[in-house]
Design an enzyme around this catalytic site. Structure first.
Site, short mmCIF file in Angstrom:
data_model
loop_
_atom_site.label_atom_id
_atom_site.label_comp_id
_atom_site.label_asym_id
_atom_site.label_seq_id
_atom_site.Cartn_x
_atom_site.Cartn_y
_atom_site.Cartn_z
N LEU A 145 0.83 -1.21 0.00
CA LEU A 145 0.00 0.00 0.00
C LEU A 145 0.87 1.26 0.00
CD1 LEU A 145 -2.38 -1.51 2.67
CD2 LEU A 145 -3.02 -0.99 0.30
N PRO A 146 0.27 2.41 -0.35
CA PRO A 146 1.08 3.62 -0.51
C PRO A 146 1.77 4.10 0.77
CG PRO A 146 -1.05 3.90 -1.59
CD PRO A 146 -1.12 2.63 -0.81
N THR A 152 6.16 0.72 2.33
CA THR A 152 7.13 1.52 3.09
C THR A 152 6.34 2.48 3.96
OG1 THR A 152 8.72 1.41 1.28
CG2 THR A 152 9.08 3.10 2.94
N LYS A 207 15.12 0.39 5.72
CA LYS A 207 14.73 1.01 4.44
C LYS A 207 14.87 2.54 4.50
CE LYS A 207 12.12 1.77 0.68
NZ LYS A 207 12.50 1.47 -0.66
N LYS A 230 8.87 11.03 0.09
CA LYS A 230 8.06 10.30 1.07
C LYS A 230 8.95 9.62 2.12
CE LYS A 230 5.66 6.06 1.63
NZ LYS A 230 5.37 4.76 1.10
P1 NAD Z 1 0.97 2.49 -5.91
O1 NAD Z 1 0.33 3.74 -5.44
O2 NAD Z 1 1.22 2.29 -7.36
O3 NAD Z 1 0.10 1.22 -5.39
C1 NAD Z 1 -0.56 1.16 -4.18
C2 NAD Z 1 -1.94 0.56 -4.42
O4 NAD Z 1 -2.66 0.47 -3.18
C3 NAD Z 1 -2.80 1.40 -5.36
O5 NAD Z 1 -3.18 0.62 -6.47
C4 NAD Z 1 -4.00 1.80 -4.51
O6 NAD Z 1 -5.22 1.85 -5.23
C5 NAD Z 1 -4.02 0.67 -3.49
N1 NAD Z 1 -4.76 1.01 -2.28
C6 NAD Z 1 -4.75 2.16 -1.56
N2 NAD Z 1 -5.61 2.08 -0.52
C7 NAD Z 1 -6.17 0.85 -0.59
C8 NAD Z 1 -7.14 0.18 0.20
N3 NAD Z 1 -7.70 0.75 1.26
N4 NAD Z 1 -7.49 -1.07 -0.15
C9 NAD Z 1 -6.94 -1.67 -1.24
N5 NAD Z 1 -6.02 -1.08 -2.03
C10 NAD Z 1 -5.63 0.17 -1.70
O7 NAD Z 1 2.33 2.35 -5.07
P2 NAD Z 1 3.58 1.43 -5.44
O8 NAD Z 1 4.52 2.19 -6.31
O9 NAD Z 1 3.09 0.10 -5.86
O10 NAD Z 1 4.29 1.35 -4.00
C11 NAD Z 1 3.75 0.57 -2.96
C12 NAD Z 1 4.66 0.72 -1.75
O11 NAD Z 1 5.99 0.28 -2.08
C13 NAD Z 1 4.80 2.15 -1.25
O12 NAD Z 1 4.82 2.14 0.15
C14 NAD Z 1 6.13 2.61 -1.85
O13 NAD Z 1 6.76 3.61 -1.07
C15 NAD Z 1 6.92 1.32 -1.82
N6 NAD Z 1 7.98 1.25 -2.82
C16 NAD Z 1 7.74 1.62 -4.11
C17 NAD Z 1 8.76 1.56 -5.05
C18 NAD Z 1 8.53 1.97 -6.48
O14 NAD Z 1 9.51 2.10 -7.22
N7 NAD Z 1 7.29 2.17 -6.92
C19 NAD Z 1 10.04 1.12 -4.67
C20 NAD Z 1 10.25 0.69 -3.36
C21 NAD Z 1 9.21 0.77 -2.44
#
Ligand code: NAD
Length: 294
Positions: free
Chosen positions: A64-65, A95, A170, A245
């Site tokens: 999740l975000p 994260t 992290k 973030k």
């Molecule tokens: P993203 O925003 O693309 O995906 C998160 C998903 O969670 C979204 O599809 C959103 O609709 C869903 N969501 C939100 N609230 C919800 C709920 N109540 N019920 C169900 N689904 C829900 O984010 P991401 O890029 O996939 O990143 C996810 C996590 O990983 C974050 O914490 C981010 O910091 C971490 N991260 C991301 C990256 C990257 O490169 N994208 C790298 C390392 C770590």
């Protein structure tokens, strides 16, 4: 294994695909129905809610975000913990701040569920290639339970200590990365302004004491290295807003620990300005534009 997966965004989508490739059956949920449609198919059924994604499965993974989303998904009246079967194993790969991880894990224990935090590094490319690094916080036996599941999505699975320590690893790593990226940007642009060829300067730094990952592997100065975001107008890579973030998480964690992070706080402000300037979607090495523009 039968696994519930919640959060099918940039990272969740390829992680689900890799779990399926390893023969697991999934029950998936996201608040955005189109993201659910993208992954449902053989051995991957759609759940109608968070609670349903946690029913009839042995393990639930969340991606999740940020912290409020995690609190909401686990702790809400209609959330995961309200209806979860005792013994369901929980893995949060979002994260978030370490304190939230620890609080949610305590709530899970009250429901007889064990939980680990397992944030990742490696980005979308690592998620697609199943080469993510998982930084895992939790009891040793919970780490052993999580490891084979995480191996379907990653290459390095590291036990960082108790619950919340995956997040600690992290965000502290990313604080150091942001500071070194800003330092590299500052030094590279000053050397160029004072008359040095950036490529020659980088070659000296990279065999001298100023060398770091940002100078020798991911140099932010355009044209110094090939196949890095600075050579393709800062597209791809790790977004500046994601770095912002993580810096916000780390400065807040430092505040609650009453620990000074002087450079981390400045880095957070620099990335905040960079984001306000409209660069949040660019790779984080684009922070050099704060200097190249001047
Ligand atoms: P993203 O925003 O693309 O995906 C998160 C998903 O969670 C979204 O599809 C959103 O609709 C869903 N969501 C939100 N609230 C919800 C709920 N109540 N019920 C169900 N689904 C829900 O984010 P991401 O890029 O996939 O990143 C996810 C996590 O990983 C974050 O914490 C981010 O910091 C971490 N991260 C991301 C990256 C990257 O490169 N994208 C790298 C390392 C770590």
């Amino acid at each position: 294994m039968k696994i519930g997966f919640i959060g099918l965004g940039h990272m969740g989508n390829p992680m689900v695909r890799n779990l399926l490739k390893q023969g697991h059956s999934l029950k998936v949920y996201d608040v955005v129905p189109d993201l659910v449609k993208k992954v449902v198919g053989d051995k991957c059924e759609a759940a109608a809610s968070v609670a349903e994604a946690g029913k009839g499965v042995e393990v639930v993974i969340t991606m999740l975000p940020s912290s409020p989303h995690v609190r909401n998904v686990y702790g809400d009246r209609n959330g995961l913990l309200a209806s979860i079967a005792p013994g369901t194993f929980l893995i949060d790969s979002s994260t978030i701040d370490p304190l939230t991880s620890r609080e949610v894990a305590m709530d899970a224990r009250a429901k007889d569920c064990h939980m680990v935090d397992a944030p990742v590094s490696g980005g979308v490319a690592g998620a697609e290639a199943a080469t993510l690094t998982f930084m895992v916080g939790g009891e040793a036996k919970d780490f052993e339970t999580a490891k084979p599941i995480l191996q379907a999505m990653g290459k390095n699975i590291v036990h960082c200590g108790g619950i919340g320590n995956g997040q600690v690893a992290k965000i502290c790593n990313n604080m150091m990365l942001a500071i070194e990226m800003i330092a590299t940007s500052e030094g590279m642009t000053l050397a160029a302004k004072l008359g040095m060829d950036p490529k020659v300067f980088a070659s000296i730094v990279n065999t001298s004491s100023g060398r770091c990952w940002s100078s020798d592997t991911y140099n932010p100065y355009p044209g110094v290295l090939e196949n890095v975001p600075s050579s393709r107008n800062y597209t791809g890579g790790f977004g500046a807003d994601l770095m912002l973030k993580d810096l916000t998480l780390v400065t807040e964690a430092a505040k609650s620990a009453k620990h000074p992070v002087m450079l981390g706080a400045i880095a957070q402000q620099i990335y905040q300005k960079h984001s306000i300037d409209g660069n949040g979607g660019k790779d984080f090495s684009s922070v050099i534009l704060q200097y190249l523009k001047l």
